[in-house]
Design an enzyme around this catalytic site. Structure first.
Site, PDB file in Angstrom:
ATOM      1  CG  ASP A 140      11.218  -5.731   2.252  1.00  0.00           C
ATOM      2  OD1 ASP A 140      10.006  -5.507   2.068  1.00  0.00           O
ATOM      3  OD2 ASP A 140      12.065  -4.823   2.354  1.00  0.00           O
ATOM      4  CE  LYS A 262      -3.851  -2.509  -0.428  1.00  0.00           C
ATOM      5  NZ  LYS A 262      -3.498  -3.796   0.200  1.00  0.00           N
ATOM      6  CB  SER A 307      -4.854   0.246  10.405  1.00  0.00           C
ATOM      7  OG  SER A 307      -5.010   1.196   9.353  1.00  0.00           O
TER       8      SER A 307
END
Length: 421
Positions: A140, A262, A307
């Protein structure tokens, strides 16, 4: 008698089918001939066709543009070993690993849970690709302890295990909420970090940072590709040098945390490329000088796709809004303006296949940024600031080490409490 009748019936039906197919083939010719010889007024429903044609053509052009380009390169992947994250998305990730498996790659897929569903998914992938060298490991990425445990196990081999690349396609995007009407709900990882920062930034950074010895240990003739997917929303992000894990930043916008996760990851990938190349250059053997460019780090922006993340954002995490808003109202527009997962996978496959990233074709250590199957430039000023990238990398590593020690103390305390009971 019955056999004769059945044969006649079959032959008659075949004749009818052939007649229909011939008529269908002649139909466009008949329409064109009618328009030329007798005028368009003789064409049935010409007025309706004329009225709808501009809209149909416009929709077709928009869809052709929004679908993006197609990867045209292909490499033989037989014998190559890749670590992959985000493969079970049933969208871009699944499309990428299916193509890689068909080309013969050995895949180690990292997933949050190894359960009955994921096991069946792997069996299905093996059957569809004809490749049995597909394995699944529990890791994870939002849990720093699990990331270290996996990376340590991977490195604990002599001689070093073969590794031809890492494909990072995992990510988490939380609903943005309705501004001024609903307060965004902060979700936390096992380490107490905001879930998007933990999954998109801290976990991926930790994995690739720990695997540096494995990248450097590969033979000089091996083409190793580290491919990390990002998002155009990174242009809206911020950089926190003093608090790179955003532990003390007020959670007032889910979008801000996602975009910043990001952006910070992309900046650290530029520094990772330099550190790997520098480390390889120091490992010269037998007087052979190495450039370190056999290991390439690439950022890929696959585009806006239909998505799971987009559905969560547009529906604000509500099943009712998902059915009413996304499926019934917005889907026709999204179909025209966004990519499918298979189309989004094209840029990732391009980054994996293109000869532009081979050592012989690289002239510098710069990270390449790929969008729509072509190399483009990173425009934000932070991408030109090497000092900032280096400071962010070091600060992130130090904060992760502190957090790991803190969580280790808590785990030990829990174990002692459990043993006493």
């Amino acid at each position: 008698m019955k056999n004769a009748l059945s044969k006649k019936t079959t032959s008659v039906s075949d004749d009818l089918d052939s007649q229909h197919s011939c008529k269908a083939a002649r139909m466009p010719i008949n329409v064109i001939g009618t328009a030329l010889m007798e005028g368009t007024d003789k064409i049935p429903y010409y007025t309706e066709i004329k009225a709808l044609a501009p809209y149909v053509i416009t929709a077709g052009v928009v869809k052709y543009w929004s679908r993006g380009t197609t990867n045209t390169w292909e490499r033989k992947l037989h014998g190559k070993v890749y670590l992959v994250t985000g493969a079970t998305s049933q969208g871009m990730g699944t499309s990428v690993v299916l193509e890689m498996a068909r080309l013969g790659a050995q895949l180690i897929i990292l997933t949050r849970n190894v359960d009955e569903w994921s096991t069946e998914w792997v069996h299905d992938l093996r059957e569809r690709s004809g490749n049995d060298l597909i394995y699944m490991e529990k890791c994870d990425l939002s849990n720093l302890y699990q990331v270290r445990k996996f990376a340590t196990g991977w490195l604990d081999n002599s001689p070093p295990r073969r590794l031809d690349g890492v494909i990072v396609m995992s990510g988490d995007m939380e609903p943005w909420g309705v501004p001024r009407l609903s307060k965004p709900l902060r979700k936390s990882s096992a380490d107490g970090l905001e879930l998007q920062i933990a999954t998109n930034y801290a976990g991926v950074f930790h994995l690739l940072d720990l695997l540096q010895p494995s990248f450097k240990a590969q033979p000089p003739d091996r083409d190793i590709r580290i491919i990390v997917t990002t998002c155009w929303l990174q242009s809206m992000g911020n950089v926190e040098l003093k608090d790179p894990l955003w532990q003390n930043v007020k959670y007032d916008s889910s979008l801000k945390f996602f975009a910043s996760s990001k952006l910070q990851l992309s900046l650290c990938m530029l520094e990772l490329q330099r550190r790997i190349a520098k480390g390889i250059r120091k490992q010269q053997k037998d007087g052979v000088e190495r450039t370190g460019r056999n290991v390439s780090v690439t950022l890929v922006q696959p585009g806006t796709m239909r998505s799971h993340s987009l559905r969560r954002v547009l529906s604000n995490g509500s099943v009712i809004l998902l059915l009413l808003l996304y499926c019934m109202v917005l889907y026709p527009f999204l179909f025209l303006l966004t990519k499918s997962g298979r189309r989004g996978a094209q840029s990732v496959l391009y980054a994996l296949m293109t000869p532009e990233l081979e050592e012989v074709n690289l002239k510098e250590d710069e990270v390449k940024y790929i969008s729509d199957c072509s190399i483009v430039k990173l425009v934000r000023k932070e991408f030109q600031d090497e000092a900032l990238q280096r400071e962010l990398y070091d600060s992130t590593r130090n904060e992760i080490e502190k957090l790991e020690k803190k969580m280790a103390v808590k785990r030990n305390a829990r174990k002692k409490t459990t043993s006493r009971q």
